[in-house]
Design a protein around this motif. Structure first.
Motif, short mmCIF file in Angstrom:
data_model
loop_
_atom_site.label_atom_id
_atom_site.label_comp_id
_atom_site.label_asym_id
_atom_site.label_seq_id
_atom_site.Cartn_x
_atom_site.Cartn_y
_atom_site.Cartn_z
N GLU A 159 -0.42 -9.96 -8.98
CA GLU A 159 -1.68 -9.28 -9.32
C GLU A 159 -2.88 -10.02 -8.73
N ARG A 160 -2.81 -11.34 -8.71
CA ARG A 160 -3.91 -12.12 -8.13
C ARG A 160 -4.02 -11.84 -6.63
N VAL A 161 -2.88 -11.81 -5.94
CA VAL A 161 -2.88 -11.52 -4.50
C VAL A 161 -3.48 -10.14 -4.26
N ALA A 162 -3.04 -9.16 -5.03
CA ALA A 162 -3.53 -7.79 -4.85
C ALA A 162 -5.02 -7.69 -5.14
N LEU A 163 -5.49 -8.35 -6.20
CA LEU A 163 -6.91 -8.30 -6.55
C LEU A 163 -7.76 -8.91 -5.44
N LEU A 164 -7.36 -10.09 -4.95
CA LEU A 164 -8.12 -10.75 -3.90
C LEU A 164 -8.11 -9.95 -2.60
N ALA A 165 -7.02 -9.21 -2.37
CA ALA A 165 -6.89 -8.43 -1.15
C ALA A 165 -7.55 -7.07 -1.24
N GLY A 166 -7.99 -6.70 -2.43
CA GLY A 166 -8.58 -5.37 -2.61
C GLY A 166 -7.55 -4.27 -2.61
N LEU A 167 -6.31 -4.58 -2.99
CA LEU A 167 -5.26 -3.57 -3.05
C LEU A 167 -5.30 -2.85 -4.38
N PRO A 168 -4.87 -1.60 -4.43
CA PRO A 168 -4.81 -0.89 -5.72
C PRO A 168 -3.74 -1.49 -6.62
N SER A 169 -3.89 -1.30 -7.92
CA SER A 169 -2.92 -1.87 -8.87
C SER A 169 -1.52 -1.31 -8.65
N THR A 170 -1.44 -0.10 -8.09
CA THR A 170 -0.13 0.51 -7.83
C THR A 170 0.65 -0.23 -6.75
N SER A 171 -0.02 -1.08 -6.00
CA SER A 171 0.67 -1.84 -4.95
C SER A 171 1.45 -3.02 -5.50
N VAL A 172 1.21 -3.36 -6.76
CA VAL A 172 1.89 -4.50 -7.37
C VAL A 172 3.23 -4.03 -7.94
N LEU A 173 4.31 -4.44 -7.30
CA LEU A 173 5.65 -4.04 -7.75
C LEU A 173 6.38 -5.17 -8.46
N ALA A 174 5.75 -6.31 -8.59
CA ALA A 174 6.38 -7.45 -9.26
C ALA A 174 6.74 -7.08 -10.69
N GLY A 175 7.99 -7.36 -11.07
CA GLY A 175 8.47 -7.04 -12.40
C GLY A 175 8.84 -5.59 -12.60
N ARG A 176 8.69 -4.77 -11.56
CA ARG A 176 8.98 -3.34 -11.68
C ARG A 176 10.20 -2.90 -10.87
N THR A 177 10.82 -3.83 -10.19
CA THR A 177 12.00 -3.50 -9.40
C THR A 177 13.17 -4.39 -9.81
N GLY A 178 14.32 -3.77 -10.03
CA GLY A 178 15.53 -4.54 -10.22
C GLY A 178 16.06 -4.98 -8.86
N PRO A 179 17.16 -5.73 -8.83
CA PRO A 179 17.70 -6.20 -7.56
C PRO A 179 18.02 -5.09 -6.57
N LEU A 180 18.57 -3.98 -7.06
CA LEU A 180 18.94 -2.89 -6.16
C LEU A 180 17.70 -2.18 -5.62
N GLU A 181 16.70 -1.99 -6.47
CA GLU A 181 15.47 -1.36 -6.01
C GLU A 181 14.73 -2.25 -5.01
N LEU A 182 14.74 -3.56 -5.27
CA LEU A 182 14.11 -4.49 -4.33
C LEU A 182 14.85 -4.46 -2.99
N ALA A 183 16.16 -4.41 -3.04
CA ALA A 183 16.95 -4.34 -1.81
C ALA A 183 16.61 -3.07 -1.03
N ALA A 184 16.51 -1.94 -1.73
CA ALA A 184 16.19 -0.68 -1.06
C ALA A 184 14.80 -0.74 -0.44
N LEU A 185 13.86 -1.37 -1.13
CA LEU A 185 12.50 -1.51 -0.60
C LEU A 185 12.49 -2.34 0.68
N VAL A 186 13.17 -3.47 0.64
CA VAL A 186 13.22 -4.34 1.82
C VAL A 186 13.94 -3.65 2.97
N ALA A 187 14.98 -2.89 2.65
CA ALA A 187 15.76 -2.22 3.70
C ALA A 187 14.91 -1.23 4.48
N ARG A 188 13.94 -0.60 3.84
CA ARG A 188 13.15 0.41 4.53
C ARG A 188 11.78 -0.12 4.97
#
Length: 346
Positions: free
Chosen positions: A234-263
């Motif tokens: 959240e600190r990185v996103a706030l400093l970067a001016g990113l929307p709160s929806t860009s913060v996926l920390a704590g919202r992805t399990g291992p499989l979802e994180l893998a799918a995100l990285v894969a694409r």
């Protein structure tokens, strides 16, 4: 305890079905009741990156023991990723090199892919295996195996261990099956600012400058991490001016994180498990190293990966960023990103 199959995913980790492997180490059906198959237990009670470095070794064990039921002793949180490796029949929940729970079956072969200390050997000894594959250790003179090598890449370490026992493993066999999850068609740049210890964490202010520049160049940028790393993300996103929806920390399990990285279009991170996911899916990555050398934990040199390292070594468990890591500047990262994504860096 044994971990059940992952709901909604075609998984080889099942307690009541039989699987074997094809020549590539992936799973395939085989006839015969489970109780008639000899059991191999493989210990790797560590984190995400650690698991991914033993993928070639696990596939080699499957090829060399096609009739065995392979039980992987690893943290249950990683179980959703194990079907992407292939060749593993069951996950037994183990964190660290400690107690391996009773499997309810005699163990034919035990394989220590955990580490060089005595605790992993002791844990596997307690399973009563007919044969133990491990590095040697003075505390266990009867555990016949090669000496622990210090200066070798982690992937190569475990392939060489199996080679000592006559089992051929290919260190380049790192790719995972892509998760079958909906992706919405997006290909974001993934910023992963966290790492297990502060020594390997580049400052969040610098990650934010990178994220802001990439977003300014038209890229979707998301920030990932564990639930414990959400405040950092959240600190990185706030400093970067990113929307709160860009913060996926704590919202992805291992499989979802893998799918995100894969694409993903690009991954930018430190020396941590997400870097190994990028290597496993051949996703372009910029990986910031320090205080550990990339020769020990870095991505394959043949892939679309850029390693940034100042050349120094330090304490990987220190509670402040490594001085060498701090020598890597924002412009260094942006230039590497430009080369990998054709981003027009201002």
């Amino acid at each position: 305890m044994s971990v059940p199959p992952v709901p909604g995913h075609a998984s080889p980790i099942e307690a009541d079905t039989d699987t074997d492997a094809d020549a590539g180490g992936r799973s395939a059906d085989v006839a015969g009741p489970v109780e008639d198959r000899p059991v191999m237990v493989v210990l790797r009670g560590l984190g995400l990156g650690d698991l991914l470095t033993v993928v070639p070794a696990l596939r080699a064990l499957r090829r060399s023991h096609p009739g065995h039921r392979i039980v992987l002793a690893t943290p249950s949180a990683l179980a959703p990723l194990v079907p992407l490796i292939g060749g593993v029949d069951e996950v037994c929940d183990v964190s660290g090199p400690g107690h391996v729970p009773p499997l309810g079956r005699s163990v034919d072969v035990a394989v220590n892919l955990h580490g060089g200390g005595p605790h992993g050997i002791a844990a596997l000894h307690r399973t009563g295996p007919a044969r133990l594959l491990t590095h040697g250790h003075p505390a266990f003179p009867d555990a016949y195996g090669p000496e622990w090598p210090d200066d070798v890449h982690e992937v190569r370490r475990w392939c060489d261990l199996l080679g000592w026992y006559g089992i051929e493993a290919d260190p380049a066999d790192l790719e995972l099956e892509r998760p079958h999850l909906g992706d919405g068609g997006s290909r974001p740049v993934v910023i992963h600012p966290g790492a297990a210890y502060p020594a390997r964490r580049w400052p969040p202010e610098r990650f934010a400058l990178v994220a802001a520049e990439l977003r300014g160049n038209g890229h979707e940028v998301v920030v990932t991490g564990s639930e414990k790393e959400r405040a950092l993300a959240e600190r990185v996103a706030l400093l970067a001016g990113l929307p709160s929806t860009s913060v996926l920390a704590g919202r992805t399990g291992p499989l979802e994180l893998a799918a995100l990285v894969a694409r993903a279009r690009l991954v930018i991170c430190g020396d941590t498990g997400v870097a190994h996911l990028a290597a496993a899916f051949v996703t372009p990555s910029v990986v910031l190293f320090g205080p550990v050398a990339p020769a020990r934990w870095g991505p394959p040199r043949t892939g679309p990966h850029t390693v940034l390292w100042a050349g120094g070594l330090g304490d990987p468990y220190a509670y402040r960023p490594d001085p060498g890591l701090l020598e890597i500047g924002v412009r260094d990262v942006l230039d590497a990103a430009a080369r990998l994504t054709e981003v027009g860096v201002r």
